[in-house]
Design an enzyme around this catalytic site. Sequence first.
Site, mmCIF file in Angstrom:
data_model
loop_
_atom_site.group_PDB
_atom_site.id
_atom_site.type_symbol
_atom_site.label_atom_id
_atom_site.label_comp_id
_atom_site.label_asym_id
_atom_site.label_seq_id
_atom_site.Cartn_x
_atom_site.Cartn_y
_atom_site.Cartn_z
ATOM 1 N N LYS A 1 0.877 -1.177 0.000
ATOM 2 C CA LYS A 1 0.000 0.000 0.000
ATOM 3 C C LYS A 1 0.913 1.225 0.000
ATOM 4 C CE LYS A 1 -3.929 1.817 2.697
ATOM 5 N NZ LYS A 1 -4.784 1.570 3.871
ATOM 6 N N SER B 1 -9.522 1.313 2.653
ATOM 7 C CA SER B 1 -8.660 2.143 1.826
ATOM 8 C C SER B 1 -7.574 1.362 1.077
ATOM 9 C CB SER B 1 -8.003 3.222 2.683
ATOM 10 O OG SER B 1 -7.186 2.652 3.675
ATOM 11 N N SER C 1 -9.708 -1.092 6.622
ATOM 12 C CA SER C 1 -9.048 -0.813 5.345
ATOM 13 C C SER C 1 -8.399 -2.015 4.662
ATOM 14 C CB SER C 1 -7.996 0.278 5.525
ATOM 15 O OG SER C 1 -8.639 1.510 5.698
#
Lengths: 469, 473
Positions: free
Chosen positions: A76, A151, A175
Site C-alpha cells: 500500500k 482504503s 481498510s
Amino acid sequence: MLLDKTIQELHKGLVNKEFSVFDIVKECYDHIEQSQRKLNAFITVVDKDAALKQAMEKDKAISSSSLLYGIPFVLKDTYVSRGIRTTCASRVLGDFISPYNATVLQKLLDAGAILIGKMNMDAWGHGATSENTDFGPVRNPWDATRVAGGSSGGCAVAIAARMAVFAIGEDTGGSIRNPAAWCNITGLKVTYGRVSRYGCIAYASSFDTVGPMAKTAEDCAVILGVIAGKDPYDATSSSNDVPDYVNIMQTKKVKNVVIGISKEFYGDGLDSDIRQAIFDAQKVFKDMGVIIKDISMPLFDYGIPVYYLIGPSETSSNLARYDGVRYGNRRDYFTEETTRRIMMGTHALSTGYYDEYYRKAQKARTLFIKEYEKMLSVCDVVLMPVTPTHATKIGEFANDPLKNLLVDVYTVSQNPVGVPSLALPCGFSQSKLPIGMQIVGKMFSEDLLFALGHQYQSRTNWHTQKPSL
Amino acid sequence: MKESYTTIIGMEIHAEVKTSSKMFCGCKNDPFHAPKPNIYTCPVCLGLPGALPVPNKKAIEATITLGLALGCKINMLSKFDRKHYFYPDLPKGYQISQYDIPFCYDGIVQTSEGTVRIRRVHLEEDTAKLMHSTINNEAFDSAQPRPELTSKGEHVTLIDFNRSGVPLIEVVTEPDIHSASQAKEYAKKLRQIIRYLGIAECDMEQGGMRLEANISLRGIRNQESGIRNQELPPYKVELKNINSFRFLEKGIAYEVARQAEILDAGKTPIQETRGYDAEKQITFTQRVKETAEDYRYFPEPDIPPIRVGHTWLSAIQRAMPEPMDGVFSRWQKQYGVLPEYAGQLCEKPEQATWLEGLFQAFDAAGLAVGMCVNFLVHKRIQVNLFSDSYETICNTFQQATQLDDVSDDELNRVVSEVVLQNPKIAAQYTSGKTQVMNFFIGQVMKRMQKKLDAKKVERAVKKIIAQQNHELS
C-alpha cells in the site's frame, strides 16, 4: 498460472526448479500490463527490467531460508520506501522519496521478497472505497464500474487480478478487510502492536495496523510469521513471541472452538445475500465441529461515533507535518474528505469541546474494550459480516459522505479495541459480486484465526474464484 | 499617595538534559558542539512521514531524579502528550511534552527570601534552531545551502535540526517568588542542583538553560477591611528568552517598575510576552496574546503510558548522591565552611567527595578549614583543585600563611629605595604596564630577606609610586 499457487507451493516449485523467480515476476508484469490500465490498482510500478534483473539474481542462488524468498509483492502506498516514491495517494506529498524503508518492507526484503509496486488507496487512509485518491479511483476486477473497497483497494485488486503474490495493506477501521471482502481475497487485521508501524504513514496512530493481504489464510500466516515481532523503532510494538503460525494453522484442532454470533450484527442495514452467505458459512464451521453460540453486543452501534471522533482527532495531529513547507504541495491539495476529517478532529480536540467529544469517545472506547472482553469470555471468536453491502458503484458515495462512513460499520469497532480479525471470502451475491466474512479473536489469537480460516478454506472454494479479465 | 505592591513571580525554567542520545531517537545529543548543522538527524527528529518516537529511559530517570531532589511526589503512572502549534522549528506540527500527568509534582526549593513551591517537573523535546541569515554571508556558507534555490543578498531562515528532539526538562514554580533577587537566587540554586546531579550542563549562553518569569503586581494598600489580598492579579507579563541570571534580575526589576507606573496611573498592564534588551537595559513587547492559545493537547498515541513502579523508583533513589544542601550544611557545622563558598567550589558529587578529603587534610595539618576555603574561593592562593595532591595543597597553605612580620616604616623605606633605583620600571607601571608590579614585590622581599604578604607589599609600592608621581607633577 503460477500466480494461482499459494506461497508454499511457489516456494516448493522454486526449490525444485520447476519454475524460476523470473517466471513468477514475469507473470506479475504480464498481468499488470493486461489490467493496470483498466483497474488502476498501482500508483507506482517498479521498473520491470529492474524487477526482472532482481529476479534473475535471486534465481542464481535459490534459497530455502525463507518461504518468501523470490516472491513478488506490493505495498500500500502508505509505507515509505527508499528510492521509490511514496505518495499516500495524495498530491500533498508530491513525489516524496523517503531516505529510509518501513520496518515491514525491510523485513520482507531481508527475507528475499521482491517489491514490484506501490498501490493506490484512499489518500491517507481516509475512505472505504479507494475513490478518495489523487490518482483516480481503483476499479473492482469483478465489475469495473464498481469500487474495489478501501482504503487498501489497490492491494486487494493486485491479488484478485493476480498482479502480485501478496500485498501489505494497512487497517485502521477496516481498510484491509473491506477491500478483501469486495475483491474476494483474504486479509488480516492484526492485533494492535503485532507488526511494527515504523515507516507506515500514520492515519490514526492508536488504530493503525500493518497486515497481510493474499489469496488464502495460509499465505497470510506465512507472511505474518515474517513481518510480526518487536521493533525497537516502534514503542507500541509488542514483544510477545511470534508463534509458528503455519505449523499451528495446520495442526491446531478447531473442534469445540466456540464461535459467537450476535443478533446486533444482522439488523436491517445488512444485505440479504450477505446474511445468507454468513448463515451458510456457519454450517461449514459446524461441520468442522465448531460450536455456534448466540451472544450479544449491545454497544455495537457506538462503533462509528467512537471511530469517527478518535480517528479524525489523531489524523488532524498526524497530518500537521504536511504544512506545505517541507513536502511537495500546500495544504489546499488535501481532498475534501481529508479536509473534513482534519476539521472534525481539530474540533474534537479544541478547548471547550475536548470533554464533550474526544474524552467521551475515549471513555466509550474503554467500554468497548470491556464489551469485547466480555463477549470473548463466552466464546473464542466472533463471526460477523465485513460490510453491510457488496461493492458499490463508482461515484455512488461521492455526494454522501455519511453513507460512506457506514460502510465501515462492522470493521470500525475492532481497531479501538485492538483485537485481530481475519476477513475471508464466503460467497457471492446474486449479481456475482464477492462477499466476505470476518472472524474476530482475542488479542494475539492470530494462530486460532488462521486455523479456522485455513480449515474453512480447505472445505470451500470461494477463495479460489477469480475474476475474468 | 502611591499604592504599594507585592511582586508576584512564577518561573518556568528549561534545561537540556545531558543524555548521550536524543529524547525519542538514537541521534547524538550534542547540539552545541556539532561541527556542522543538521548532522545529528534521522527520520524521527526530522519528523519524516512514518517515523515514530521511542522514549529515552535515561532522560526519564534524570527527570525523576531532579524531582526527587526537589522533594517532589512522583506520578507512578505518567504519559506523554502532543502539544500542537505550527512553527518552522517544529517539524511534526506538535511537540511531544507532558500535559496533565507530569513525572513529578509538588516540590520545594528554599531561598533566603522564603520557600518556593515547585508545581511540576516534566519532560519534553526541544525544537530545532532557526538561524536568520542573508545569503553569501558566513553563517549561510557554513550551512551548505543549495545556491540554485536562492539569490545573493536574499534574507533567509535556516533550520538546524541538531537540537530537534533533545530532551528538555521543564521546572515550573508556584507564584511564590516576590523579588528580582529571589528569582535570581532561585534560578541559580536550581542550576546548582541540576548540575550537581549531573543532569544537565545548563550552559546559559548556548541556551542549555532558559529562564522565563511570569511577573505581576498586586496592590496591598487599600485593604481597609484589613484582610490581606491573596488573589492573583488579573494579568501577567511573561518575560522570556533570558539567558543570564543578571539579565533576569535586571529584567524583573525593570518590569516591576514599569508595571507599578502603569498601575499608579490607574491602568492595568497588558497581558503579553516581553523580551529583555541587555544593551538598553529595558524590556520590550514580543507578542501580545489576544486569546488563549489552544494547543489541543491529547495523549501521545505512539508512546504507551509509562509505569514508573517501585523497583525502578527505588533504583533511581539509590543511584542519587547525598543531597547537595545536606552536604553543604554538614560542612558548615563540621568545618565552618560557608554554604555559598561550598557552592562555588563544588558542582558535582565527586568533587564533594574530593573536597571533603581536603577539608580533613587541612584539619589534620592544623589549618583552619574555613579560612583555607575563603582563600580558595577568592583565589588568594593558587592551587589546582581536584588534581594536586592533598599534601601539596596543605604545604602551599602552610608556607603561604606563615609570613614574616615587618613594620610599616621599614617596609616603606625599602620600597622607596627600590622604586627610586628603578625609575624606568616605575614609569612603565604608571603608564599601565601593571605586570611589572611583580618585579617590585620580588625585589623588596629579596632585599629584606623576608617572606612577606604580597598584597601588603603591593599596596606599599602603589602608594610610593603615587606619591612620587604627585611630587613630580
